[in-house]
Design an enzyme around this catalytic site. Structure first.
Site, short mmCIF file in Angstrom:
data_model
loop_
_atom_site.label_atom_id
_atom_site.label_comp_id
_atom_site.label_asym_id
_atom_site.label_seq_id
_atom_site.Cartn_x
_atom_site.Cartn_y
_atom_site.Cartn_z
N GLU A 231 0.82 -1.22 0.00
CA GLU A 231 0.00 0.00 0.00
C GLU A 231 0.85 1.26 0.00
O GLU A 231 0.55 2.23 -0.71
CB GLU A 231 -0.93 0.04 1.22
N CYS B 246 -2.75 -2.58 7.31
CA CYS B 246 -2.34 -2.49 8.71
C CYS B 246 -2.55 -1.06 9.21
O CYS B 246 -2.94 -0.16 8.46
CB CYS B 246 -0.86 -2.90 8.85
N CYS C 197 -0.38 1.57 7.23
CA CYS C 197 -0.92 1.85 5.90
C CYS C 197 -2.24 2.59 5.98
O CYS C 197 -2.51 3.50 5.18
CB CYS C 197 -1.06 0.55 5.11
#
Length: 146
Positions: free
Chosen positions: A58, A86, A89
């Protein structure tokens, strides 16, 4: 006329990126960013290759898309990613003001939703697109590591 540019269509492109990561020994997460049905960024995890914990798919895609657009905001863009982002990100996606996030497999331990990380209030989230395919690739990778 049927629209071929569905969430599944673009998730398959993200899955191809995840397969690239798998082949390189990286955790198999792939991402693409799309605007107006055009892929403007594609990436996969590069944390091992770059020896960089921030080199998630990402993060690589956000940087690439921002460079392509010539600005830091990803309004009107959609991120397709094979694994739920996560916390790190999700924070970057918040600041990018991305319009939509579509992910395949949920991350029950480290995903942004489990950890309560907030996204931009205007960001739409769609989960579970090609979830089985995304999960199978992740499980296959970790079987090779154990």
């Amino acid at each position: 006329m049927e629209n071929i540019f569905t969430d599944e269509y673009f998730m398959k492109k993200a899955l191809a990126e995840a397969e690239n990561a798998f082949e390189k020994g990286e955790i198999p997460v792939g991402a693409v960013i799309v605007i107006d049905n055009k892929v403007i960024a594609r990436s996969h995890n590069l944390t091992e290759l770059l020896n960089d914990v921030t080199a998630h798919a990402e993060m690589q895609a956000i940087t690439s898309a921002a460079n392509y657009l010539g600005g830091k905001y990803l309004k009107d863009c959609t991120l397709y990613v094979t694994l739920e982002p996560c916390q790190m990100c999700a924070g970057a996606l918040y600041w990018s003001q991305i319009s939509k996030i579509v992910y395949g497999a949920s991350d029950e331990n480290r995903g942004f939703s489990k950890l309560g990380t907030q996204l931009h209030p205007k960001t739409q989230v769609v989960s579970g697109v090609l979830e089985n395919e995304c999960s199978l690739l992740m499980r296959a990778f970790f079987r090779t590591k154990r």
